[in-house]
Write a protein that holds these residues in place. Structure first.
Motif, mmCIF file in Angstrom:
data_model
loop_
_atom_site.group_PDB
_atom_site.id
_atom_site.type_symbol
_atom_site.label_atom_id
_atom_site.label_comp_id
_atom_site.label_asym_id
_atom_site.label_seq_id
_atom_site.Cartn_x
_atom_site.Cartn_y
_atom_site.Cartn_z
ATOM 1 N N GLU A 1 21.837 -32.746 -6.123
ATOM 2 C CA GLU A 1 21.447 -32.587 -4.725
ATOM 3 C C GLU A 1 21.727 -31.154 -4.276
ATOM 4 O O GLU A 1 22.703 -30.547 -4.708
ATOM 5 N N HIS A 2 20.854 -30.609 -3.464
ATOM 6 C CA HIS A 2 20.907 -29.240 -2.936
ATOM 7 C C HIS A 2 20.412 -28.191 -3.931
ATOM 8 O O HIS A 2 20.327 -27.015 -3.587
ATOM 9 N N GLY A 3 20.077 -28.596 -5.158
ATOM 10 C CA GLY A 3 19.427 -27.682 -6.082
ATOM 11 C C GLY A 3 20.353 -26.792 -6.882
ATOM 12 O O GLY A 3 21.560 -26.747 -6.675
ATOM 13 N N PHE A 4 19.748 -26.054 -7.815
ATOM 14 C CA PHE A 4 20.501 -25.185 -8.720
ATOM 15 C C PHE A 4 21.169 -24.043 -7.962
ATOM 16 O O PHE A 4 22.264 -23.608 -8.309
ATOM 17 N N LEU A 5 20.529 -23.563 -6.918
ATOM 18 C CA LEU A 5 21.097 -22.481 -6.114
ATOM 19 C C LEU A 5 21.898 -22.997 -4.918
ATOM 20 O O LEU A 5 22.451 -22.206 -4.152
ATOM 21 N N GLY A 6 21.957 -24.318 -4.754
ATOM 22 C CA GLY A 6 22.772 -24.901 -3.697
ATOM 23 C C GLY A 6 22.295 -24.605 -2.290
ATOM 24 O O GLY A 6 23.077 -24.686 -1.342
ATOM 25 N N ASN A 7 21.005 -24.322 -2.124
ATOM 26 C CA ASN A 7 20.497 -23.899 -0.819
ATOM 27 C C ASN A 7 19.475 -24.861 -0.215
ATOM 28 O O ASN A 7 18.823 -24.522 0.772
ATOM 29 N N LYS A 8 19.330 -26.043 -0.798
ATOM 30 C CA LYS A 8 18.375 -27.004 -0.256
ATOM 31 C C LYS A 8 19.050 -27.884 0.800
ATOM 32 O O LYS A 8 20.202 -28.283 0.635
ATOM 33 N N PRO A 9 18.351 -28.216 1.892
ATOM 34 C CA PRO A 9 18.951 -29.014 2.960
ATOM 35 C C PRO A 9 19.334 -30.407 2.495
ATOM 36 O O PRO A 9 18.879 -30.891 1.443
ATOM 37 N N HIS B 1 37.610 -23.394 -1.972
ATOM 38 C CA HIS B 1 36.438 -23.048 -2.775
ATOM 39 C C HIS B 1 36.041 -21.586 -2.574
ATOM 40 O O HIS B 1 36.026 -21.099 -1.447
ATOM 41 N N PRO B 2 35.654 -20.909 -3.639
ATOM 42 C CA PRO B 2 35.159 -19.542 -3.497
ATOM 43 C C PRO B 2 33.761 -19.473 -2.878
ATOM 44 O O PRO B 2 33.388 -18.466 -2.299
ATOM 45 N N VAL B 3 32.970 -20.536 -3.015
ATOM 46 C CA VAL B 3 31.673 -20.652 -2.349
ATOM 47 C C VAL B 3 31.583 -22.047 -1.761
ATOM 48 O O VAL B 3 32.231 -22.977 -2.232
ATOM 49 N N ARG B 4 30.755 -22.180 -0.730
ATOM 50 C CA ARG B 4 30.617 -23.510 -0.142
ATOM 51 C C ARG B 4 30.030 -24.458 -1.187
ATOM 52 O O ARG B 4 29.034 -24.135 -1.845
ATOM 53 N N PRO B 5 30.603 -25.641 -1.377
ATOM 54 C CA PRO B 5 30.107 -26.558 -2.408
ATOM 55 C C PRO B 5 28.738 -27.143 -2.095
ATOM 56 O O PRO B 5 28.033 -27.563 -3.007
ATOM 57 N N SER B 6 28.378 -27.190 -0.816
ATOM 58 C CA SER B 6 27.051 -27.632 -0.394
ATOM 59 C C SER B 6 26.783 -27.036 0.990
ATOM 60 O O SER B 6 27.714 -26.592 1.676
ATOM 61 N N PRO B 7 25.523 -27.017 1.430
ATOM 62 C CA PRO B 7 25.178 -26.279 2.650
ATOM 63 C C PRO B 7 25.935 -26.690 3.902
ATOM 64 O O PRO B 7 26.156 -25.860 4.787
ATOM 65 N N ASN B 8 26.327 -27.952 3.998
ATOM 66 C CA ASN B 8 26.981 -28.421 5.216
ATOM 67 C C ASN B 8 28.491 -28.557 5.096
ATOM 68 O O ASN B 8 29.128 -29.210 5.935
ATOM 69 N N LEU B 9 29.062 -27.942 4.066
ATOM 70 C CA LEU B 9 30.523 -27.825 3.965
ATOM 71 C C LEU B 9 30.859 -26.337 3.873
ATOM 72 O O LEU B 9 31.160 -25.819 2.799
ATOM 73 N N PRO B 10 30.812 -25.630 5.010
ATOM 74 C CA PRO B 10 30.880 -24.174 4.985
ATOM 75 C C PRO B 10 32.266 -23.578 4.850
ATOM 76 O O PRO B 10 32.393 -22.375 4.617
ATOM 77 N N ASN B 11 33.313 -24.384 5.012
ATOM 78 C CA ASN B 11 34.660 -23.818 4.965
ATOM 79 C C ASN B 11 35.683 -24.892 4.604
ATOM 80 O O ASN B 11 35.340 -26.069 4.426
ATOM 81 N N GLU B 12 36.928 -24.466 4.502
ATOM 82 C CA GLU B 12 37.993 -25.364 4.054
ATOM 83 C C GLU B 12 38.225 -26.511 5.037
ATOM 84 O O GLU B 12 38.516 -27.639 4.629
ATOM 85 N N LEU B 13 38.101 -26.246 6.329
ATOM 86 C CA LEU B 13 38.299 -27.307 7.315
ATOM 87 C C LEU B 13 37.257 -28.401 7.154
ATOM 88 O O LEU B 13 37.585 -29.599 7.188
ATOM 89 N N ALA B 14 35.999 -28.023 6.975
ATOM 90 C CA ALA B 14 34.944 -29.019 6.785
ATOM 91 C C ALA B 14 35.201 -29.860 5.542
ATOM 92 O O ALA B 14 34.987 -31.078 5.551
ATOM 93 N N VAL B 15 35.659 -29.223 4.456
ATOM 94 C CA VAL B 15 35.962 -29.949 3.225
ATOM 95 C C VAL B 15 37.095 -30.947 3.458
ATOM 96 O O VAL B 15 37.050 -32.086 2.983
ATOM 97 N N ALA B 16 38.115 -30.542 4.221
ATOM 98 C CA ALA B 16 39.245 -31.425 4.485
ATOM 99 C C ALA B 16 38.850 -32.603 5.379
ATOM 100 O O ALA B 16 39.337 -33.727 5.205
ATOM 101 N N LEU B 17 37.961 -32.358 6.337
ATOM 102 C CA LEU B 17 37.539 -33.414 7.263
ATOM 103 C C LEU B 17 36.452 -34.310 6.686
ATOM 104 O O LEU B 17 36.239 -35.434 7.168
ATOM 105 N N TYR B 18 35.765 -33.835 5.661
ATOM 106 C CA TYR B 18 34.587 -34.529 5.142
ATOM 107 C C TYR B 18 34.840 -36.003 4.794
ATOM 108 O O TYR B 18 34.037 -36.868 5.189
#
Length: 386
Positions: free
Chosen positions: A79-87, A231-248
């Motif tokens: 999901e989100h593709g090889f470049l991780g940029n798909k919605p 994460h050094p890069v966002r793991p997917s488009p809608n997890l842009p930072n550490e807080l989002a990852v923790a709340l996910y």
């Protein structure tokens, strides 16, 4: 056309994928330990399960391997593709590179065909997970492991830390609710890296027809489950930072309700709202963006909670879900929960408990027997100290 895979700088949280979580201790994901796995790759037709998170330093694993003379035959993307940029939710077809075959497993097919795997000598898995059962990368990995087991292709996992790996929580999935967002009988927060989870899937016979694949893992160096990891890069488009990852893990359950979790804003999985929520002191309006073409409640002004300034706390809570259910009960045209909630929860009881007015403490107590059994099972597959 994909010519190379260097990750754009705007995606970086930090300048290197080898982050320091404790003073003078460098965390080395499996992919960064080239000396540990290059000998296994030389002279073979290699398949990759990878995306934009598959980095060696700041260079994509594919670029690294090709520069060292390794033959990459096929790459599979999630999901989100090889470049991780798909919605979110977008079916992916037509990704292309001249250097190897690129196959989406989030398009017409979610499982690889036997022909796509049979020609490989080895499948290398290098992808960043976030430790929640409904995050789909693990399901795609399972399908690939199953195909490789059937075609007798070995699987090598280059492991990465789990940022939510310090705890275990949530209901254990009832197999009656098995789906792409809940493939295995594990809790919502499973406390395993992808390497450890793959070991459990393989060891417990959870691949189709009880198959087992020839599995090996390059563990993360200098990391254990008690250590934080950003994460050094966002793991997917809608997890842009550490807080989002923790709340996910806590907020993703809202995707099975009438409530928005901020898709279509700059703060996905950090804000929650609905047009009929009673407290109007905070508001936002979802609009289509790169992360979400069709965000829930698009164009509607939503009132709710702004969590963007709260401290990062790795833990699972139902308090927001219970709060919004109680506030919106009877106000909305549609019922608060939809059918997707059952798949995300992995059980029919959670919705019933919330509708019956159970407290979070009482609900969590109902999970404890199954969680204790899972904790014992998990210990058999741990690669890292707790």
């Amino acid at each position: 056309m994909v010519k190379q895979f260097l990750i754009p700088i705007f995606l970086l949280f930090f300048l290197s994928c080898e982050t320091k979580s404790q003073e003078n201790v460098q965390i080395l994901p499996g992919a960064s330990q080239l000396d540990q796995y290059l000998p296994q790759l030389k002279g073979k037709k290699i398949g990759l399960f990878a995306n934009h998170t598959s980095l060696v330093g700041q260079t994509h694993l594919a670029d690294t391997l090709l520069s060292l003379g390794i033959q990459i035959s096929t790459a599979f993307s999630p999901e989100h593709g090889f470049l991780g940029n798909k919605p979110d939710g977008e079916k992916i077809e037509g990704e292309y590179t001249e250097r190897f075959k690129l196959i989406s497993l989030y398009g017409a097919h979610r499982k690889p065909t036997p022909e796509q795997v049979a020609s490989l000598d080895l499948l290398v898995v290098d992808i960043q997970d976030v430790g929640a059962r409904f995050y789909t990368y693990a399901s795609t990995m399972t399908y690939l492991m199953e195909a490789c087991a059937r075609e007798k292709v070995p699987v090598l996992i280059l492991d990465r830390p789990n940022p939510n790996g310090s705890y275990i929580d949530g209901p254990v999935l009832d197999i009656a609710f098995t789906s792409f967002v809940g493939a295995h009988p594990i809790p919502i927060v499973h406390g395993l890296t992808l390497g450890e989870l793959a070991g459990m899937i393989n060891g417990e016979g959870w691949l189709g027809n009880g198959l087992q694949c020839d599995l090996s893992i390059i563990p993360v160096a200098n990391w254990d489950h008690s250590m934080p990891y950003t994460h050094p890069v966002r793991p997917s488009p809608n997890l842009p930072n550490e807080l989002a990852v923790a709340l996910y893990p806590s907020l993703a359950l809202f995707e099975g309700t009438v409530v928005s979790v901020g898709r279509g804003t700059d703060f996905p999985f950090q804000i929650i709202g609905h047009p009929l929520y009673s407290d109007s002191s905070f508001s936002f309006t979802p609009t289509p963006n790169e992360g979400s073409k069709y965000p829930p409640l698009e164009g509607e002004r939503c009132f709710g909670l702004d969590l963007t300034h709260q401290p990062i706390n790795y833990g699972f809570t139902l308090k927001y879900l219970i709060q919004f259910y109680q506030d919106l009960k009877g106000k909305t045209e549609n019922s608060f929960f939809n059918d997707y909630f059952l798949k995300l929860a992995g059980t029919g009881s959670l919705q019933e408990q919330i509708e019956a007015g159970w407290s979070e403490q009482k609900i969590k107590a109902s999970w404890e027997k199954n969680l204790e059994a899972y904790r014992k099972l998990r210990k058999n597959y741990l690669l890292y100290a707790e």
